[in-house]
Design a protein around this motif. Structure first.
Motif, short mmCIF file in Angstrom:
data_model
loop_
_atom_site.label_atom_id
_atom_site.label_comp_id
_atom_site.label_asym_id
_atom_site.label_seq_id
_atom_site.Cartn_x
_atom_site.Cartn_y
_atom_site.Cartn_z
N ALA A 1 0.86 -1.18 0.00
CA ALA A 1 0.00 0.00 0.00
C ALA A 1 0.90 1.24 0.00
N LEU A 2 0.67 2.12 -0.95
CA LEU A 2 1.45 3.35 -1.06
C LEU A 2 0.57 4.56 -0.79
N GLN A 3 1.20 5.67 -0.48
CA GLN A 3 0.48 6.94 -0.32
C GLN A 3 -0.08 7.42 -1.66
N SER A 4 0.48 6.95 -2.74
CA SER A 4 0.14 7.40 -4.09
C SER A 4 -0.96 6.55 -4.72
N GLN A 5 -1.54 7.08 -5.80
CA GLN A 5 -2.39 6.26 -6.65
C GLN A 5 -1.47 5.47 -7.57
N VAL A 6 -1.89 4.25 -7.92
CA VAL A 6 -1.10 3.40 -8.79
C VAL A 6 -2.01 2.90 -9.91
N ILE A 7 -1.51 3.00 -11.13
CA ILE A 7 -2.23 2.51 -12.30
C ILE A 7 -1.37 1.42 -12.95
N MET A 8 -1.95 0.22 -13.13
CA MET A 8 -1.23 -0.89 -13.74
C MET A 8 -1.91 -1.27 -15.06
N ILE A 9 -1.10 -1.38 -16.12
CA ILE A 9 -1.61 -1.72 -17.45
C ILE A 9 -0.83 -2.93 -17.97
N ILE B 1 0.70 -5.05 -20.70
CA ILE B 1 1.16 -4.88 -22.07
C ILE B 1 1.10 -6.22 -22.81
N SER B 2 1.50 -7.30 -22.12
CA SER B 2 1.43 -8.64 -22.72
C SER B 2 1.35 -9.68 -21.61
N GLY B 3 0.89 -10.86 -21.99
CA GLY B 3 0.77 -11.96 -21.04
C GLY B 3 -0.50 -11.87 -20.23
N GLN B 4 -0.55 -12.71 -19.19
CA GLN B 4 -1.72 -12.66 -18.30
C GLN B 4 -1.36 -13.16 -16.91
N GLY B 5 -2.22 -12.75 -15.97
CA GLY B 5 -2.01 -13.11 -14.58
C GLY B 5 -3.17 -12.62 -13.75
N VAL B 6 -2.86 -12.17 -12.55
CA VAL B 6 -3.90 -11.74 -11.61
C VAL B 6 -3.45 -10.46 -10.92
N PHE B 7 -4.35 -9.46 -10.89
CA PHE B 7 -4.15 -8.26 -10.09
C PHE B 7 -4.76 -8.53 -8.72
N SER B 8 -4.12 -8.10 -7.65
CA SER B 8 -4.78 -8.08 -6.35
C SER B 8 -4.93 -6.61 -5.96
N VAL B 9 -6.14 -6.26 -5.56
CA VAL B 9 -6.45 -4.90 -5.14
C VAL B 9 -7.31 -5.02 -3.89
N VAL C 1 -5.91 -1.47 -14.13
CA VAL C 1 -6.48 -1.38 -12.80
C VAL C 1 -5.93 -0.12 -12.14
N VAL C 2 -6.81 0.58 -11.42
CA VAL C 2 -6.43 1.81 -10.72
C VAL C 2 -6.57 1.55 -9.22
N CYS C 3 -5.51 1.82 -8.49
CA CYS C 3 -5.49 1.62 -7.04
C CYS C 3 -5.42 2.98 -6.36
N GLU C 4 -6.30 3.19 -5.43
CA GLU C 4 -6.33 4.45 -4.70
C GLU C 4 -5.20 4.49 -3.67
N SER C 5 -4.94 5.66 -3.17
CA SER C 5 -3.95 5.86 -2.12
C SER C 5 -4.22 4.92 -0.95
N GLU D 1 -4.40 1.80 -0.80
CA GLU D 1 -5.09 0.55 -1.14
C GLU D 1 -4.03 -0.51 -1.49
N PRO D 2 -3.99 -1.62 -0.78
CA PRO D 2 -3.01 -2.65 -1.09
C PRO D 2 -3.21 -3.18 -2.51
N HIS D 3 -2.09 -3.42 -3.19
CA HIS D 3 -2.16 -3.89 -4.58
C HIS D 3 -0.92 -4.71 -4.91
N GLY D 4 -1.07 -5.64 -5.83
CA GLY D 4 0.04 -6.47 -6.28
C GLY D 4 -0.35 -7.20 -7.54
N LEU D 5 0.52 -8.07 -8.03
CA LEU D 5 0.19 -8.85 -9.22
C LEU D 5 1.00 -10.12 -9.26
N LYS D 6 0.46 -11.12 -9.97
CA LYS D 6 1.12 -12.41 -10.14
C LYS D 6 0.94 -12.85 -11.59
#
Length: 102
Positions: free
Chosen positions: A45-53, A55-63, A76-80, A82-87
Motif C-alpha cells: 500500500a502506497l500513499q500514491s495512486q497506482v495505475i497498472m496496465i 502490455i502482454s501476457g496474463q495473470g492476476v491483479f490483487s487490489v 487497474v487503478v489503485c487508490e492511495s 489501497e493494497p495492490h500487487g500482481l502475479k
C-alpha cells in the motif's frame, strides 16, 4: 523527455521479477515490470495512486482483498493506501504509473 519504445526495455529473469524505471520526476514515476510465469509483485500500500496496465501476457491483479484477471489491455487503478500487487500466470509485462510519488 522523448519517446520511449517499450520493447527496448523488456527483459526477463528466471530468478526474479525485473523492473525498469522509464520515467521519474518529483510528480510521477513510470516503471516496466517483466515477470516470468509464477513470479509476483507482493501486495503493498502506497500513499500514491497506482495505475497498472498489462502490455502482454496474463495473470492476476490483487487490489485490496479482491483479485481480478489481468490480461493484455487490462487496466487497474489503485487508490492511495489501497493494497495492490500482481502475479503472472505466464510471461507478463506490466506498465505501472505511480502518481504522485510517495
Amino acid at each position: 523527455m522523448g519517446k520511449i519504445i517499450l520493447k527496448d526495455h523488456i527483459e526477463f529473469s528466471k530468478e526474479r521479477c525485473l523492473s525498469t524505471v522509464l520515467f521519474d520526476s518529483d510528480k510521477a514515476n513510470v516503471q516496466l515490470f517483466c515477470l516470468e510465469k509464477g513470479q509476483e509483485v507482493p501486495s503493498q500500500a502506497l500513499q500514491s495512486q497506482v495505475i497498472m496496465i498489462v502490455i502482454s501476457g496474463q495473470g492476476v491483479f490483487s487490489v485490496g482483498d479482491k483479485e481480478y484477471p489481468a490480461k493484455m489491455d487490462s487496466v487497474v487503478v489503485c487508490e492511495s493506501l489501497e493494497p495492490h500487487g500482481l502475479k503472472a500466470d505466464e510471461q507478463m509485462v506490466v506498465l505501472v504509473y505511480t502518481i504522485p510519488l510517495p
